[in-house]
Design a protein around this motif. Structure first.
Motif, PDB file in Angstrom:
ATOM      1  N   TRP A  36       5.884 -54.206 -24.808  1.00 56.43           N
ATOM      2  CA  TRP A  36       5.602 -55.292 -24.616  1.00 56.43           C
ATOM      3  C   TRP A  36       7.071 -55.424 -24.717  1.00 56.43           C
ATOM      4  N   PHE A  37       7.727 -55.926 -23.516  1.00 58.07           N
ATOM      5  CA  PHE A  37       9.639 -57.266 -23.545  1.00 58.07           C
ATOM      6  C   PHE A  37       8.270 -58.580 -22.867  1.00 58.07           C
ATOM      7  N   ARG A  38       9.818 -59.690 -22.607  1.00 63.87           N
ATOM      8  CA  ARG A  38      10.099 -60.339 -22.405  1.00 63.87           C
ATOM      9  C   ARG A  38      11.447 -61.078 -21.464  1.00 63.87           C
ATOM     10  N   GLN A  39      10.887 -61.807 -21.261  1.00 66.87           N
ATOM     11  CA  GLN A  39      12.671 -62.379 -20.159  1.00 66.87           C
ATOM     12  C   GLN A  39      12.246 -64.190 -19.832  1.00 66.87           C
ATOM     13  N   ALA A  40      12.768 -64.617 -20.671  1.00 66.77           N
ATOM     14  CA  ALA A  40      13.308 -66.476 -20.564  1.00 66.77           C
ATOM     15  C   ALA A  40      13.901 -66.373 -19.195  1.00 66.77           C
ATOM     16  N   PRO A  41      14.033 -67.551 -18.368  1.00 68.00           N
ATOM     17  CA  PRO A  41      15.064 -67.819 -17.353  1.00 68.00           C
ATOM     18  C   PRO A  41      15.952 -67.221 -17.651  1.00 68.00           C
ATOM     19  N   GLY A  42      17.380 -66.634 -17.117  1.00 69.88           N
ATOM     20  CA  GLY A  42      18.645 -67.082 -18.038  1.00 69.88           C
ATOM     21  C   GLY A  42      19.054 -65.902 -18.479  1.00 69.88           C
ATOM     22  N   LYS A  43      18.245 -65.276 -19.581  1.00 69.97           N
ATOM     23  CA  LYS A  43      18.728 -64.480 -20.299  1.00 69.97           C
ATOM     24  C   LYS A  43      17.936 -63.183 -19.900  1.00 69.97           C
ATOM     25  N   GLU A  44      18.486 -61.956 -20.741  1.00 67.56           N
ATOM     26  CA  GLU A  44      17.857 -60.412 -20.551  1.00 67.56           C
ATOM     27  C   GLU A  44      16.697 -60.484 -20.868  1.00 67.56           C
ATOM     28  N   ARG A  45      16.065 -58.938 -20.708  1.00 68.63           N
ATOM     29  CA  ARG A  45      14.452 -58.454 -21.012  1.00 68.63           C
ATOM     30  C   ARG A  45      14.901 -58.221 -22.105  1.00 68.63           C
ATOM     31  N   GLU A  46      13.925 -58.155 -23.403  1.00 68.05           N
ATOM     32  CA  GLU A  46      14.155 -58.441 -24.731  1.00 68.05           C
ATOM     33  C   GLU A  46      12.830 -57.627 -25.396  1.00 68.05           C
ATOM     34  N   PHE A  47      13.318 -56.483 -25.693  1.00 64.42           N
ATOM     35  CA  PHE A  47      11.620 -56.193 -26.025  1.00 64.42           C
ATOM     36  C   PHE A  47      11.521 -56.682 -27.427  1.00 64.42           C
ATOM     37  N   VAL A  48       9.849 -56.597 -27.411  1.00 68.18           N
ATOM     38  CA  VAL A  48       9.169 -58.121 -28.657  1.00 68.18           C
ATOM     39  C   VAL A  48       8.084 -56.528 -29.365  1.00 68.18           C
ATOM     40  N   ALA A  49       7.959 -55.623 -28.997  1.00 66.04           N
ATOM     41  CA  ALA A  49       6.989 -54.870 -29.683  1.00 66.04           C
ATOM     42  C   ALA A  49       6.672 -53.766 -29.264  1.00 66.04           C
ATOM     43  N   GLY A  50       6.475 -52.434 -29.477  1.00 62.45           N
ATOM     44  CA  GLY A  50       5.864 -51.301 -28.803  1.00 62.45           C
ATOM     45  C   GLY A  50       4.614 -50.426 -29.868  1.00 62.45           C
ATOM     46  N   ILE A  51       4.336 -49.394 -29.383  1.00 59.83           N
ATOM     47  CA  ILE A  51       2.927 -49.046 -30.172  1.00 59.83           C
ATOM     48  C   ILE A  51       3.205 -47.764 -29.689  1.00 59.83           C
ATOM     49  N   LYS A  86       5.754 -70.371 -30.696  1.00 61.21           N
ATOM     50  CA  LYS A  86       6.571 -71.482 -30.852  1.00 61.21           C
ATOM     51  C   LYS A  86       7.695 -71.416 -29.522  1.00 61.21           C
ATOM     52  N   PRO A  87       7.699 -72.242 -29.513  1.00 64.13           N
ATOM     53  CA  PRO A  87       8.727 -72.861 -28.241  1.00 64.13           C
ATOM     54  C   PRO A  87       9.826 -71.343 -27.367  1.00 64.13           C
ATOM     55  N   GLU A  88      10.489 -70.573 -28.336  1.00 65.51           N
ATOM     56  CA  GLU A  88      11.393 -70.294 -28.302  1.00 65.51           C
ATOM     57  C   GLU A  88      10.566 -68.706 -27.851  1.00 65.51           C
ATOM     58  N   ASP A  89       9.382 -68.620 -27.596  1.00 62.92           N
ATOM     59  CA  ASP A  89       8.128 -67.489 -27.465  1.00 62.92           C
ATOM     60  C   ASP A  89       8.247 -67.494 -25.791  1.00 62.92           C
ATOM     61  N   THR A  90       8.690 -68.717 -24.849  1.00 59.72           N
ATOM     62  CA  THR A  90       8.509 -68.920 -24.006  1.00 59.72           C
ATOM     63  C   THR A  90       9.055 -67.754 -22.589  1.00 59.72           C
ATOM     64  N   ALA A  91       8.350 -67.138 -22.239  1.00 63.46           N
ATOM     65  CA  ALA A  91       9.231 -66.431 -21.351  1.00 63.46           C
ATOM     66  C   ALA A  91       8.094 -65.306 -20.546  1.00 63.46           C
ATOM     67  N   VAL A  92       8.549 -64.953 -19.339  1.00 63.40           N
ATOM     68  CA  VAL A  92       7.016 -63.792 -18.648  1.00 63.40           C
ATOM     69  C   VAL A  92       7.323 -62.700 -19.580  1.00 63.40           C
ATOM     70  N   TYR A  93       6.041 -61.770 -20.522  1.00 61.69           N
ATOM     71  CA  TYR A  93       5.721 -60.779 -20.962  1.00 61.69           C
ATOM     72  C   TYR A  93       5.568 -59.947 -19.943  1.00 61.69           C
ATOM     73  N   TYR A  94       6.024 -58.464 -20.676  1.00 61.18           N
ATOM     74  CA  TYR A  94       5.655 -57.640 -19.320  1.00 61.18           C
ATOM     75  C   TYR A  94       5.363 -56.520 -20.353  1.00 61.18           C
ATOM     76  N   CYS A  95       4.707 -55.564 -19.753  1.00 66.35           N
ATOM     77  CA  CYS A  95       4.261 -54.505 -20.342  1.00 66.35           C
ATOM     78  C   CYS A  95       4.936 -53.169 -19.487  1.00 66.35           C
ATOM     79  N   ALA A  96       4.958 -52.067 -20.447  1.00 66.96           N
ATOM     80  CA  ALA A  96       5.437 -51.335 -20.366  1.00 66.96           C
ATOM     81  C   ALA A  96       5.405 -49.948 -20.560  1.00 66.96           C
ATOM     82  N   GLN A 117       3.252 -64.834 -17.592  1.00 69.29           N
ATOM     83  CA  GLN A 117       3.190 -66.252 -18.095  1.00 69.29           C
ATOM     84  C   GLN A 117       2.843 -66.663 -19.948  1.00 69.29           C
ATOM     85  N   VAL A 118       4.123 -67.343 -20.130  1.00 65.40           N
ATOM     86  CA  VAL A 118       3.610 -67.460 -21.441  1.00 65.40           C
ATOM     87  C   VAL A 118       4.294 -68.880 -21.884  1.00 65.40           C
ATOM     88  N   THR A 119       4.273 -70.178 -22.232  1.00 65.41           N
ATOM     89  CA  THR A 119       4.810 -70.920 -22.238  1.00 65.41           C
ATOM     90  C   THR A 119       3.763 -72.029 -22.928  1.00 65.41           C
TER      91      THR A 119
END
Length: 122
Positions: A36-51, A86-96, A117-119
């Motif tokens: 799972w990755f997430r990307q907030a506006p103006g930020k790079e895509r970030e790894f969140v979790a993997g299995i 948290k508000p900082e978790d706001t982003a578009v979440y992608y699975c890959a 989208q998670v807001t």
């Protein structure tokens, strides 16, 4: 045709919970690691979790203790349970998905979903 379809996003208040789902088709899901990755506006895509294919998990430090990841190979689905949002978790979440090991670099993943989208806001 390979597909990853995310669902479960939405608007939630701080401290709330959401469960994201990633439904896969068109490839041998059980042999692949899913991230799972997430990307907030103006930020790079970030790894969140993997299995990985046998259920081993990895989390970025900022979500440890709040997010869990699981998979149901019979349903070709991976879940991301998020609590204490948290508000900082706001982003578009992608699975890959990628064969073999979990990786934290997005460019190492072969298949991607369209995102959900998670807001987190009051």
């Amino acid at each position: 045709q390979v597909q990853l379809v995310e669902s479960g996003g939405g608007l939630v208040q701080p401290g709330g919970s959401l469960r994201l789902s990633c439904a896969a088709s068109g490839f041998t899901f059980g042999s692949y690691a899913v991230g799972w990755f997430r990307q907030a506006p103006g930020k790079e895509r970030e790894f969140v979790a993997g299995i990985n294919r046998i259920g081993g998990t990895v989390f970025v430090d900022s979500v440890k203790g709040r997010f869990t990841i699981s998979r149901d190979n019979a349903k070709n689905t991976v879940y991301l349970q998020m609590i204490s949002l948290k508000p900082e978790d706001t982003a578009v979440y992608y699975c890959a998905a990628r064969a073999d090991l979990i990786k934290s670099n997005y460019y190492e993943y072969l298949y991607w979903g369209q995102g959900t989208q998670v807001t987190v806001s009051s």
